[in-house]
Design a protein around this motif. Structure first.
Motif, PDB file in Angstrom:
ATOM      1  N   GLU A 103       0.832  -1.207   0.000  1.00 12.09           N
ATOM      2  CA  GLU A 103       0.000   0.000   0.000  1.00 12.09           C
ATOM      3  C   GLU A 103       0.861   1.249   0.000  1.00 12.09           C
ATOM      4  OE1 GLU A 103      -3.133   0.243  -0.462  1.00 12.09           O
ATOM      5  OE2 GLU A 103      -3.563  -1.900  -0.416  1.00 12.09           O
ATOM      6  N   GLU A 104       1.949   1.219   0.781  1.00  8.61           N
ATOM      7  CA  GLU A 104       2.824   2.390   0.877  1.00  8.61           C
ATOM      8  C   GLU A 104       3.489   2.690  -0.462  1.00  8.61           C
ATOM      9  OE1 GLU A 104       2.063   0.588   4.730  1.00  8.61           O
ATOM     10  OE2 GLU A 104       2.889  -0.245   2.862  1.00  8.61           O
TER      11      GLU A 104
ATOM     12  N   PRO B 148      -1.555 -14.665 -11.327  1.00 13.02           N
ATOM     13  CA  PRO B 148      -2.974 -15.037 -11.366  1.00 13.02           C
ATOM     14  C   PRO B 148      -3.872 -13.824 -11.587  1.00 13.02           C
ATOM     15  CG  PRO B 148      -1.869 -16.148  -9.563  1.00 13.02           C
ATOM     16  CD  PRO B 148      -0.880 -15.163 -10.115  1.00 13.02           C
ATOM     17  N   GLN B 149      -4.988 -14.047 -12.258  1.00 10.62           N
ATOM     18  CA  GLN B 149      -5.928 -12.969 -12.542  1.00 10.62           C
ATOM     19  C   GLN B 149      -6.413 -12.290 -11.263  1.00 10.62           C
ATOM     20  OE1 GLN B 149      -7.086 -11.582 -15.437  1.00 10.62           O
ATOM     21  NE2 GLN B 149      -5.515 -12.767 -16.503  1.00 10.62           N
ATOM     22  N   ALA B 150      -6.603 -13.063 -10.213  1.00 11.27           N
ATOM     23  CA  ALA B 150      -7.075 -12.480  -8.957  1.00 11.27           C
ATOM     24  C   ALA B 150      -6.073 -11.461  -8.425  1.00 11.27           C
ATOM     25  CB  ALA B 150      -7.319 -13.576  -7.923  1.00 11.27           C
ATOM     26  N   TYR B 151      -4.789 -11.782  -8.511  1.00 11.96           N
ATOM     27  CA  TYR B 151      -3.747 -10.846  -8.061  1.00 11.96           C
ATOM     28  C   TYR B 151      -3.740  -9.605  -8.942  1.00 11.96           C
ATOM     29  CZ  TYR B 151       0.924  -8.960  -7.119  1.00 11.96           C
ATOM     30  OH  TYR B 151       1.979  -8.133  -6.811  1.00 11.96           O
ATOM     31  N   GLN B 152      -3.866  -9.775 -10.257  1.00  8.46           N
ATOM     32  CA  GLN B 152      -3.876  -8.635 -11.163  1.00  8.46           C
ATOM     33  C   GLN B 152      -5.075  -7.722 -10.895  1.00  8.46           C
ATOM     34  OE1 GLN B 152      -2.882  -9.362 -15.352  1.00  8.46           O
ATOM     35  NE2 GLN B 152      -2.376 -11.483 -14.829  1.00  8.46           N
ATOM     36  N   ARG B 153      -6.236  -8.329 -10.667  1.00  9.24           N
ATOM     37  CA  ARG B 153      -7.434  -7.519 -10.382  1.00  9.24           C
ATOM     38  C   ARG B 153      -7.285  -6.754  -9.077  1.00  9.24           C
ATOM     39  NH1 ARG B 153     -10.141 -12.160 -12.569  1.00  9.24           N
ATOM     40  NH2 ARG B 153     -10.401 -13.006 -10.460  1.00  9.24           N
ATOM     41  N   GLU B 154      -6.677  -7.400  -8.091  1.00 11.54           N
ATOM     42  CA  GLU B 154      -6.474  -6.723  -6.806  1.00 11.54           C
ATOM     43  C   GLU B 154      -5.555  -5.515  -6.971  1.00 11.54           C
ATOM     44  OE1 GLU B 154      -4.330  -7.479  -2.471  1.00 11.54           O
ATOM     45  OE2 GLU B 154      -4.536  -9.128  -3.896  1.00 11.54           O
ATOM     46  N   LEU B 155      -4.462  -5.691  -7.704  1.00 13.51           N
ATOM     47  CA  LEU B 155      -3.552  -4.571  -7.945  1.00 13.51           C
ATOM     48  C   LEU B 155      -4.263  -3.426  -8.656  1.00 13.51           C
ATOM     49  CD1 LEU B 155      -0.090  -5.968  -9.125  1.00 13.51           C
ATOM     50  CD2 LEU B 155      -0.640  -4.820  -6.971  1.00 13.51           C
TER      51      LEU B 155
ATOM     52  N   ALA C 190      -7.387  -2.668  -8.684  1.00 10.71           N
ATOM     53  CA  ALA C 190      -8.329  -2.001  -7.781  1.00 10.71           C
ATOM     54  C   ALA C 190      -7.605  -1.086  -6.811  1.00 10.71           C
ATOM     55  CB  ALA C 190      -9.137  -3.048  -7.024  1.00 10.71           C
ATOM     56  N   ARG C 191      -6.483  -1.539  -6.287  1.00  7.63           N
ATOM     57  CA  ARG C 191      -5.744  -0.719  -5.321  1.00  7.63           C
ATOM     58  C   ARG C 191      -5.147   0.518  -5.974  1.00  7.63           C
ATOM     59  NH1 ARG C 191      -1.794  -5.051  -3.300  1.00  7.63           N
ATOM     60  NH2 ARG C 191      -0.887  -3.326  -2.104  1.00  7.63           N
ATOM     61  N   VAL C 192      -4.651   0.368  -7.183  1.00 10.95           N
ATOM     62  CA  VAL C 192      -4.126   1.536  -7.896  1.00 10.95           C
ATOM     63  C   VAL C 192      -5.255   2.490  -8.250  1.00 10.95           C
ATOM     64  CG1 VAL C 192      -2.977   2.315 -10.004  1.00 10.95           C
ATOM     65  CG2 VAL C 192      -2.089   0.336  -8.760  1.00 10.95           C
ATOM     66  N   ARG C 193      -6.414   1.954  -8.634  1.00  9.19           N
ATOM     67  CA  ARG C 193      -7.554   2.806  -8.963  1.00  9.19           C
ATOM     68  C   ARG C 193      -7.983   3.634  -7.745  1.00  9.19           C
ATOM     69  NH1 ARG C 193     -11.099  -0.844 -10.572  1.00  9.19           N
ATOM     70  NH2 ARG C 193     -10.685  -0.630 -12.801  1.00  9.19           N
ATOM     71  N   ILE C 194      -8.006   3.014  -6.589  1.00  9.41           N
ATOM     72  CA  ILE C 194      -8.378   3.739  -5.362  1.00  9.41           C
ATOM     73  C   ILE C 194      -7.377   4.850  -5.092  1.00  9.41           C
ATOM     74  CG2 ILE C 194      -8.567   3.535  -2.852  1.00  9.41           C
ATOM     75  CD1 ILE C 194      -9.683   0.686  -3.332  1.00  9.41           C
ATOM     76  N   ALA C 195      -6.080   4.534  -5.202  1.00 10.26           N
ATOM     77  CA  ALA C 195      -5.052   5.557  -4.977  1.00 10.26           C
ATOM     78  C   ALA C 195      -5.150   6.664  -6.015  1.00 10.26           C
ATOM     79  CB  ALA C 195      -3.672   4.914  -5.014  1.00 10.26           C
TER      80      ALA C 195
END
Length: 379
Positions: free
Chosen positions: A274-275, A333-340, A342-347
């Motif tokens: 996150e940092e 994995p697609q799940a890891y890519q989707r998580e990344l 989403a986190r970048v989109r939030i930031a």
């Protein structure tokens, strides 16, 4: 076009029964047969002899091998070739928003550990590791070819993407100056194009880019995957520092360009916290970028082995995680890519940016789909 001055070095040409034909560029110093293939000298003693070059690769029998004795090119060899064509059609199965690319170089002095293009060097009887970083093929007639191919009756003015294989603004471009000729040709034929780069040398060509933007569509994107200094030194040792790249984003934005940033690659366990994500997105936003598009690390053959060696040496505790993430192939994995994503989109929203959408020619497209599962080893 500025004069291209001769520089003493070591040349090797091997052609069956004939010498390599010189380019048709006009140069002020053309007394020697190879003057118009040499790069301008840099600061220091231009007359010092360069070290001997290795034998020519079997796949490059007509090349001129050249070395330079300046510190920034220590241990590097440049193979100057006369390319037969320069406009390359993108593979039909790739999900990219363009059909055509221009790659004036093969191999890259940026020396990024993870570069997906590494394996292409093996087609030239060179290895995907150190050779990719230190033995660079230079298409010295690129500018001439672009004009010839854009003028062909069959050419329909399709968008041309640059920087999609190796970086056209890598360190070698400072000597060979191929991009001004290419941009000028695209400008003169009002042909739309885009550039993705890590190289701040693009600022040298800002006047040309502005001229081109007056008559056609010009897209510019930078690649900045992280802003951590230590990580940059480890995995991108030949690139400009991320802060310098972001300074270039600001200058291009101030010049009127809408500059997107490809946040790539995001490295598992190294830049996916996150940092790290927040610091990187914050810096991208502060530079005036119009958007940020995240892309997780993918490890194709060639890059996979080279990156794995570095990881085992510098971060051995991460090896088990990488084995798990990349056990089935080149892509996480697609799940890891989707998580990344989403986190970048939030930031990005937090810092006033929107994530880039595939299809805009200012941005690198979404990665191609993962190939069918195959059992691979990282180490």
């Amino acid at each position: 076009m500025p004069s291209i001055l001769p520089r003493r070095g070591v040349d090797q040409s091997r052609v069956s029964g004939e010498s390599l034909a010189p380019t048709s560029y006009t140069c002020s110093n053309s007394g020697h047969a190879w003057d118009n293939l040499t790069a301008p000298p840099v600061e220091g003693d231009p007359e010092r002899a360069a070290p001997a070059t290795p034998p020519l690769p079997l796949a490059l029998p007509g090349a001129v091998a050249r070395t330079f004795d300046t510190p920034e090119f220590a241990g590097m060899t440049f193979y100057e070739v006369q390319a037969k064509s320069i406009l390359n059609r993108a593979p039909g199965q790739s999900r990219v928003p363009f059909e055509w690319t221009i790659n004036p170089y093969r191999g890259c002095t940026h020396a990024c550990r993870y570069c997906f293009a590494r394996n292409t060097h093996t087609y030239l009887d060179l290895d995907a590791g150190a050779d990719f970083d230190r033995q660079v093929i230079v298409k010295v007639n690129a500018g001439e070819l672009v004009r010839r191919e854009l003028a062909a009756p069959k050419w329909r003015g399709a968008h041309v993407a640059m920087g999609t294989n190796v970086d056209c603004y890598q360190r070698a471009e400072g000597r060979y100056r191929l991009m001004p000729q290419i941009i000028a040709a695209l400008r003169d034929f009002t042909n739309p194009f885009s550039i993705l780069t890590k190289g701040t040398l693009i600022l040298r060509d800002l006047p040309l880019l502005r001229q081109a933007a007056e008559v056609t569509s010009v897209g510019i994107s930078f690649s900045v995957g992280f802003v951590d200094d230590q990580l940059w030194r480890g995995v991108e040792p030949g690139t400009p520092h991320p802060s310098r790249r972001l300074d270039a984003v600001r200058r291009l934005t101030d010049a009127g360009f809408s500059v997107g940033v490809l946040m790539a690659p995001i490295l598992p366990g190294l830049s996916d916290s996150e940092e790290s994500i927040d610091a990187t997105v914050s810096a991208i936003a502060a530079a005036g970028a119009t958007d940020v598009t995240p892309l997780a690390l993918h490890l194709r053959p060639g890059a996979r082995e080279w990156y794995a060696q570095w990881l085992a040496r510098e971060h051995p505790h991460l090896v088990p995680r990488y084995r798990e993430l990349y056990r089935s192939g080149a892509y996480a994995p697609q799940a890891y890519q989707r998580e990344l994503t989403a986190r970048v989109r939030i930031a990005a929203r937090r810092h006033g940016l929107l994530r880039g959408e595939p299809g805009d020619n200012r941005r690198l497209p979404a990665p191609p789909p993962a190939p069918p599962a195959e059992q691979l080893t990282l180490l």
